[in-house]
Design a protein around this motif. Structure first.
Motif, PDB file in Angstrom:
ATOM      1  N   GLN B 127       0.821  -1.212   0.000  1.00 40.41           N
ATOM      2  CA  GLN B 127       0.000   0.000   0.000  1.00 40.41           C
ATOM      3  C   GLN B 127       0.859   1.269   0.000  1.00 40.41           C
ATOM      4  O   GLN B 127       0.480   2.288  -0.562  1.00 40.41           O
ATOM      5  CB  GLN B 127      -0.954  -0.024   1.199  1.00 40.41           C
ATOM      6  CG  GLN B 127      -2.151  -0.954   0.989  1.00 40.41           C
ATOM      7  CD  GLN B 127      -3.046  -0.484  -0.138  1.00 40.41           C
ATOM      8  OE1 GLN B 127      -3.548   0.627  -0.125  1.00 40.41           O
ATOM      9  NE2 GLN B 127      -3.203  -1.310  -1.167  1.00 40.41           N
ATOM     10  N   GLY B 128       2.005   1.209   0.639  1.00 39.33           N
ATOM     11  CA  GLY B 128       2.887   2.382   0.664  1.00 39.33           C
ATOM     12  C   GLY B 128       3.400   2.730  -0.715  1.00 39.33           C
ATOM     13  O   GLY B 128       3.374   3.893  -1.141  1.00 39.33           O
ATOM     14  N   THR B 129       3.858   1.710  -1.431  1.00 37.87           N
ATOM     15  CA  THR B 129       4.351   1.920  -2.790  1.00 37.87           C
ATOM     16  C   THR B 129       3.239   2.487  -3.678  1.00 37.87           C
ATOM     17  O   THR B 129       3.443   3.454  -4.423  1.00 37.87           O
ATOM     18  CB  THR B 129       4.860   0.582  -3.370  1.00 37.87           C
ATOM     19  OG1 THR B 129       6.011   0.184  -2.622  1.00 37.87           O
ATOM     20  CG2 THR B 129       5.233   0.713  -4.839  1.00 37.87           C
ATOM     21  N   LEU B 130       2.048   1.894  -3.564  1.00 32.70           N
ATOM     22  CA  LEU B 130       0.936   2.347  -4.403  1.00 32.70           C
ATOM     23  C   LEU B 130       0.519   3.771  -4.029  1.00 32.70           C
ATOM     24  O   LEU B 130       0.192   4.584  -4.892  1.00 32.70           O
ATOM     25  CB  LEU B 130      -0.241   1.378  -4.294  1.00 32.70           C
ATOM     26  CG  LEU B 130       0.029  -0.047  -4.789  1.00 32.70           C
ATOM     27  CD1 LEU B 130      -1.237  -0.904  -4.674  1.00 32.70           C
ATOM     28  CD2 LEU B 130       0.520  -0.063  -6.234  1.00 32.70           C
ATOM     29  N   GLU B 131       0.549   4.073  -2.720  1.00 34.05           N
ATOM     30  CA  GLU B 131       0.162   5.430  -2.305  1.00 34.05           C
ATOM     31  C   GLU B 131       1.156   6.459  -2.852  1.00 34.05           C
ATOM     32  O   GLU B 131       0.761   7.519  -3.344  1.00 34.05           O
ATOM     33  CB  GLU B 131       0.103   5.541  -0.779  1.00 34.05           C
ATOM     34  CG  GLU B 131      -0.233   6.965  -0.338  1.00 34.05           C
ATOM     35  CD  GLU B 131      -0.453   7.118   1.162  1.00 34.05           C
ATOM     36  OE1 GLU B 131      -0.594   6.089   1.864  1.00 34.05           O
ATOM     37  OE2 GLU B 131      -0.495   8.269   1.618  1.00 34.05           O
ATOM     38  N   LEU B 132       2.435   6.145  -2.782  1.00 34.71           N
ATOM     39  CA  LEU B 132       3.420   7.096  -3.301  1.00 34.71           C
ATOM     40  C   LEU B 132       3.245   7.286  -4.806  1.00 34.71           C
ATOM     41  O   LEU B 132       3.310   8.409  -5.318  1.00 34.71           O
ATOM     42  CB  LEU B 132       4.842   6.637  -2.966  1.00 34.71           C
ATOM     43  CG  LEU B 132       5.908   7.705  -3.236  1.00 34.71           C
ATOM     44  CD1 LEU B 132       6.971   7.711  -2.142  1.00 34.71           C
ATOM     45  CD2 LEU B 132       6.569   7.510  -4.590  1.00 34.71           C
ATOM     46  N   ASN B 350      10.918   2.735 -13.695  1.00 33.74           N
ATOM     47  CA  ASN B 350      12.057   2.907 -12.794  1.00 33.74           C
ATOM     48  C   ASN B 350      11.620   3.466 -11.452  1.00 33.74           C
ATOM     49  O   ASN B 350      11.758   4.658 -11.158  1.00 33.74           O
ATOM     50  CB  ASN B 350      13.114   3.791 -13.472  1.00 33.74           C
ATOM     51  CG  ASN B 350      13.889   3.007 -14.519  1.00 33.74           C
ATOM     52  OD1 ASN B 350      14.072   1.788 -14.393  1.00 33.74           O
ATOM     53  ND2 ASN B 350      14.339   3.682 -15.559  1.00 33.74           N
ATOM     54  N   TRP B 351      11.101   2.578 -10.645  1.00 36.47           N
ATOM     55  CA  TRP B 351      10.466   2.922  -9.374  1.00 36.47           C
ATOM     56  C   TRP B 351      11.342   3.788  -8.474  1.00 36.47           C
ATOM     57  O   TRP B 351      10.885   4.785  -7.922  1.00 36.47           O
ATOM     58  CB  TRP B 351      10.046   1.626  -8.677  1.00 36.47           C
ATOM     59  CG  TRP B 351       9.881   1.704  -7.198  1.00 36.47           C
ATOM     60  CD1 TRP B 351      10.623   1.088  -6.249  1.00 36.47           C
ATOM     61  CD2 TRP B 351       8.876   2.453  -6.478  1.00 36.47           C
ATOM     62  NE1 TRP B 351      10.162   1.398  -4.997  1.00 36.47           N
ATOM     63  CE2 TRP B 351       9.100   2.231  -5.106  1.00 36.47           C
ATOM     64  CE3 TRP B 351       7.838   3.292  -6.860  1.00 36.47           C
ATOM     65  CZ2 TRP B 351       8.317   2.808  -4.118  1.00 36.47           C
ATOM     66  CZ3 TRP B 351       7.054   3.877  -5.869  1.00 36.47           C
ATOM     67  CH2 TRP B 351       7.291   3.635  -4.524  1.00 36.47           C
ATOM     68  N   LEU B 352      12.614   3.428  -8.304  1.00 28.95           N
ATOM     69  CA  LEU B 352      13.450   4.197  -7.373  1.00 28.95           C
ATOM     70  C   LEU B 352      13.621   5.634  -7.839  1.00 28.95           C
ATOM     71  O   LEU B 352      13.748   6.557  -7.034  1.00 28.95           O
ATOM     72  CB  LEU B 352      14.818   3.517  -7.188  1.00 28.95           C
ATOM     73  CG  LEU B 352      14.789   2.123  -6.543  1.00 28.95           C
ATOM     74  CD1 LEU B 352      16.202   1.570  -6.406  1.00 28.95           C
ATOM     75  CD2 LEU B 352      14.099   2.159  -5.181  1.00 28.95           C
ATOM     76  N   VAL B 353      13.627   5.846  -9.155  1.00 22.06           N
ATOM     77  CA  VAL B 353      13.719   7.204  -9.691  1.00 22.06           C
ATOM     78  C   VAL B 353      12.441   7.980  -9.355  1.00 22.06           C
ATOM     79  O   VAL B 353      12.482   9.171  -9.038  1.00 22.06           O
ATOM     80  CB  VAL B 353      13.941   7.168 -11.217  1.00 22.06           C
ATOM     81  CG1 VAL B 353      14.000   8.576 -11.795  1.00 22.06           C
ATOM     82  CG2 VAL B 353      15.222   6.405 -11.546  1.00 22.06           C
ATOM     83  N   LEU B 354      11.329   7.286  -9.396  1.00 22.40           N
ATOM     84  CA  LEU B 354      10.052   7.930  -9.081  1.00 22.40           C
ATOM     85  C   LEU B 354      10.007   8.361  -7.611  1.00 22.40           C
ATOM     86  O   LEU B 354       9.462   9.416  -7.283  1.00 22.40           O
ATOM     87  CB  LEU B 354       8.892   6.982  -9.401  1.00 22.40           C
ATOM     88  CG  LEU B 354       8.797   6.544 -10.872  1.00 22.40           C
ATOM     89  CD1 LEU B 354       7.749   5.440 -11.034  1.00 22.40           C
ATOM     90  CD2 LEU B 354       8.454   7.726 -11.770  1.00 22.40           C
ATOM     91  N   VAL B 355      10.589   7.543  -6.740  1.00 22.27           N
ATOM     92  CA  VAL B 355      10.643   7.916  -5.321  1.00 22.27           C
ATOM     93  C   VAL B 355      11.422   9.218  -5.159  1.00 22.27           C
ATOM     94  O   VAL B 355      11.011  10.137  -4.434  1.00 22.27           O
ATOM     95  CB  VAL B 355      11.298   6.799  -4.478  1.00 22.27           C
ATOM     96  CG1 VAL B 355      11.437   7.236  -3.018  1.00 22.27           C
ATOM     97  CG2 VAL B 355      10.488   5.505  -4.563  1.00 22.27           C
TER      98      VAL B 355
END
Lengths: 445, 502
Positions: B127-132, B350-355
């Motif tokens: 849920q955290g990943t999806l919320e971000l 690229n998930w980490l870039v999105l963070v």
């Protein structure tokens, strides 16, 4: 304190006085005077995004991501959570690596160019093919690029690409998008006990086929036994043989060059990256014959004015910034920093460490399958093959319910059928295996 | 003793005297890993240590790679890093590339253990990943004036490809599948042409008018019932705002085409104008440019795509939405848009870039983002006013294109390296002869811009002989790029086999 507004960009270093002097130098009364935007399209609203301190922002992200459950992931299917040594984080995070751009000025970028040259060399050794580029986005896009390469290098009117029925949906769908603008069509061939059904494939390969794609290991963790036959079939029909794999598998399994592979694709970030919600590193290697059709960036050796060896991006006339619509690919920004991390991780392991990691992937998967098979209500592995890292289990009860129960006990596994689960040992610490088997025993009762 | 040539030093340049790290061993710069060690490991029951868990016919015979200790590797990679110039080393005014300083805290949040999750995890457990992701979609939508956003494209060019595929799917759905042309201005980024071609379109190249903007007459001539889209960046690559954008949008829409926004130059517009308000239907965001996420020596980036409502059903799958399951704690789920084009990446990009991008936007907020654009534009104008090279097109925003005139722009760039600055993008766009495309971004202060201008001006006064001999203070001297392409040597194995031939 820089700037008049505490709420301005914290990374713009101007003082009020400097800003005033700069405006004077350019002859503008205010910064607004420098914007040449017609009133009609000027934005006078607000985004409604509140500024935060660095500390508050860190807390915000930590809080949001804190909603993720802390699970032991026995997940694989192309994306693996191998332990990444601290060396990789600390050295790849050196800011010269992290904050540089593409190496368009090679004289000032030798370190990164050499690291990428070493990455290419690693893949040349692993695949046995002569040419490897220094990255695509991920396995799926690399497969898409392989198909478009096959279309370019095959001078027949063929238009079929053959892929296994077990191909991951994300790879299949990405491939479909990559070939949508070409004359290619994607067709499926069947598998037999999670290996290529060679007899069926022979029927399906015809003159129309430009490429046959197979994976080793397969998505179900089985080691493909028919690679040489696929290579021969493809060669006979003048189709390219594209093999999907990864650096850990390549350390141990048959060398692609020895089974007739023309292109090797896959995800190289199995080394160097933690599980990153699917972020990857597309591996792409091929034979010298197709050098000038390769997509993406290539680093080559040359000499500088002192006759010392030096590295540079090369064969850029294939690339979009020069060839525009006739380029071999539209890729520009790629995954250079991930390639650096992968090369570092591989260098850390060395050849013995890589072979050992792969061999443990075989033995640990075998051991776990045996233990699960001993449980009442479970059969493992489902496929009567050798396995690397992962395998499928048949369960008497509905698989989704079992996966849910396992998750409540802190373990994540794949559901791959109504009564089939898949588990992966890559990156799972030894001390988590006993608790997993215990949890599994409880939930299949 | 240094082998560097000290004789050419210009006193003006002493203030930026620069010498890049250089290691020389056995006549070469830092040796390759393979020159430090090569170890062959035999595999299989019949070779060496035996004990392979697999039958011989399923394994390779051996593996030969360097086997080095951790301290040896630490020194190797530290030395390599010292032979690289990054934005933390000094200014990096690469036009159209938007090389901004990257805040350090974003690395820490991207390295949180909770960010490292497998893509096949259940939605409930991430849920955290999806919320971000949901929040970032929302931020980007607001910043671009777009109704729906996908985060999946792993780079700007991948975003362009999504835009092209979405346009194709939309036209197909509307019974307009015959549209087979995409119009691209001559000055556009090469990726625009390549992405349109990869999408199966014929590319119609559009000339600029005398002022460096879209030539409306040429556009009129290029538009037809076959037009699928016009790809445009605004400000364009000369830094000029396309003032006729409303008319351009109307012309494109009148023939049934879509307007695509190349987000490469969005850093000029934050809080000032939004592509959605200008009539663009689809756009990509280069989060690694506009939102200060590190370029990593050539990636990873990320290229989220925003669209107007009408195109949202065609976006890649899956996207994230709120599921409304609980009022007290919002829940998030993945869903497939109704007429989705499917995927353009195996997972979610690229998930980490999105963070990192999320953290950057959340840190700056409205005022910080607008301030970044304001100072990026101020810096470009200030720097241009300080350099002796001619800047033929104005008024520009965040970047300008100077002309090296009689000098060769590529040589100018090489010489600038000697003054401890990264040079601008050279020889592009081609409408400016010997182009020096310069984008200082907002992260440079006046003193740095003055030093940068001093470097430009020092080089402007130098003769061709000096320029052609440059660079001399970098790790490597001028590299022969022609021979690298003529006889490609792309691996250490190729270098070794070459040695065998001699």
């Amino acid at each position: 304190m820089h700037g008049s507004d505490a709420t301005g960009s914290p990374y713009a270093p101007h003082t009020d006085d400097e800003r005033a002097r700069m405006l004077e130098a350019v002859g503008a009364g205010s910064v607004d005077d420098l914007f040449d935007i017609p009133d009609a399209v000027e934005f006078d609203g607000e985004f409604g995004i509140d500024a935060r301190s660095e500390r508050e922002t860190r807390r915000l992200v930590r809080t949001i991501l804190g909603r993720n459950d802390d699970l032991t992931e026995l997940l694989g299917r192309g994306h693996y959570g191998y332990y990444v040594p601290s060396l990789v984080d600390h050295l790849a995070d050196r800011s010269e690596f992290l904050t540089s751009y593409t190496q368009y000025q090679p004289e000032i970028s030798q370190g990164f160019l050499q690291a990428l040259f070493e990455y290419q060399s690693l893949l040349v050794e692993l695949t046995g093919l002569e040419v490897a580029n220094c990255s695509m986005y991920d396995a799926a896009t690399a497969l898409g690029e392989a198909a478009t390469l096959a279309e370019r290098v095959r001078d027949t009117s063929g238009h079929r690409v053959l892929v296994p029925d077990l191909l991951l949906e994300g790879r299949r769908s990405t491939l479909e998008n990559y070939v949508a603008g070409t004359d290619l069509a994607v067709d499926t061939y069947p598998t037999d006990d999670a290996n290529v059904d060679l007899a069926a494939l022979e029927e399906l390969i015809d003159e129309e086929c430009v490429m046959v794609y197979a994976e080793n290991p397969t998505v179900r963790g089985t080691i493909e036994e028919g690679l040489e036959s696929i290579g021969e079939l493809a060669a006979e029909r003048d189709a390219l043989f594209a093999l999907g794999t990864d650096p850990v598998a390549l350390s141990l399994l048959q060398r692609p060059a020895d089974v007739g592979a023309d292109v090797v694709v896959g995800d190289a970030s199995v080394l160097g990256l933690p599980t990153s919600y699917g972020m990857g590193l597309g591996l792409f290697a091929t034979t010298e014959d197709y050098l000038r059709q390769v997509p993406g960036r290539l680093v080559g050796a040359s000499e500088d004015a002192t006759d010392r060896r030096a590295f540079t991006l090369t064969l850029q006339t294939r690339e979009q910034h020069i060839r525009r619509e006739r380029a071999t690919s539209n890729i520009c920004t790629n995954q250079a920093w991930v390639a650096l991390r992968t090369a570092m991780h591989a260098a850390y392991l060395g050849p013995s460490g890589m072979v050992d990691l792969a061999e443990r992937g075989v033995t640990r998967a075998e051991d776990l399958a045996e233990r699960l098979d001993d449980l009442v209500g479970a059969t493992a592995p489902v496929h009567d093959r050798h396995h690397l890292r992962e395998f499928v289990i048949r369960v008497d009860q509905p698989a989704p319910a079992i996966a849910d129960d396992l998750e409540k006990r802190g373990f994540a596994v794949h559901v791959v059928g109504d009564h089939e689960l898949q588990v992966c040992v890559a990156g799972v610490p030894d001390e988590r295996i006993d608790p997993f088997v215990a949890a599994f025993r409880e939930v299949i009762r | 003793m240094s082998d560097r040539d000290e004789s050419r030093d210009d006193p003006r340049a002493e203030q930026t005297r620069y010498d890049q790290a250089r290691y020389v061993e056995n006549g070469q710069y830092e040796p390759l890993l393979s020159e430090k060690d090569q170890t062959r490991v035999e595999i299989g029951g019949n070779g060496g240590d035996g004990g392979s868990p697999l039958p011989d016919d399923l394994t390779r015979d051996s593996l030969e790679l360097p086997e080095l200790s951790e301290p040896e590797l630490a020194r190797h990679y530290t030395r390599l890093s010292q032979m690289i110039y990054g934005i933390d080393s000094g200014p990096y005014p690469l036009g159209s590339c938007t090389m901004k300083y990257n805040p350090k805290f974003t690395e820490d949040v991207a390295a949180l253990p909770s960010a490292a999750v497998h893509p096949d995890r259940s939605e409930r457990s991430v849920q955290g990943t999806l919320e971000l992701m949901y929040r970032l979609q929302d931020y980007l939508g607001r910043i671009g004036g777009m109704d729906a956003v996908t985060l999946q494209p792993p780079a700007g060019a991948a975003g362009e490809f999504v835009g092209i595929r979405v346009a194709a799917a939309y036209h197909e759905h509307e019974g307009e599948g015959h549209r087979d042309e995409v119009i691209v201005p001559e000055s556009a980024h090469g990726t625009n042409f390549a992405s349109a071609a990869l999408g199966g379109y014929d590319v119609v190249s559009l000339p600029s008018d005398e002022g460096g903007r879209v030539d409306l007459e040429a556009l009129e001539a290029a538009l037809s019932e076959n037009t699928a889209a016009l790809m445009l960046t605004n400000p364009n690559t000369l830094g000029l705002f396309e003032r006729d954008i409303e008319e351009i949008a109307e012309m494109v829409h009148d023939v049934g085409g879509l307007l695509y926004y190349d987000g490469a130059n969005l850093n000029a517009l934050l809080g000032r104008a939004r592509p959605g308000d200008m009539g663009f239907d689809v756009m990509h965001y280069n989060v690694h440019k506009t939102f200060a996420t590190p370029h990593g020596g050539g990636g990873p980036g990320a290229g989220p795509v925003g669209v107007v409502d009408e195109l949202a059903p065609f976006l890649p799958a899956p996207r994230v939405r709120e599921n409304g399951a609980s009022k007290s704690e919002p829940g998030y789920e993945l869903f497939d848009p109704e007429h989705t084009i499917g995927k353009v990446h195996g997972y979610q990009g690229n998930w980490l870039v999105l963070v990192k991008a999320f953290a950057y936007i959340a840190r700056l907020g409205d005022e910080g983002l607008a301030d970044a654009s304001a100072k990026a534009v101020l810096n470009a104008n200030y720097l241009a006013s300080r350099i002796e090279y001619e800047v033929p097109y104005e008024p520009f925003h965040h970047e300008f294109v100077a002309s090296a005139g009689e000098q060769d722009a590529a040589d100018v760039a090489k010489r600038m390296l000697d003054y401890g600055v990264h040079p601008p993008t050279t020889k592009w766009p081609e409408i400016v002869p010997e182009a020096l495309m310069t984008e200082p971004t907002e992260v440079e202060g006046k003193d740095t811009l003055d030093r940068l201008a001093a470097a430009f001006n020092a080089v402007a006064d130098e003769d061709d002989e000096t320029l052609e001999a440059a660079p001399e203070r970098t790790t490597a001297r001028r590299i022969d790029q022609t021979s690298a392409a003529r006889s490609p040597r792309l691996s250490w194995q190729a270098l070794e086999s070459e040695g065998d031939d001699e």
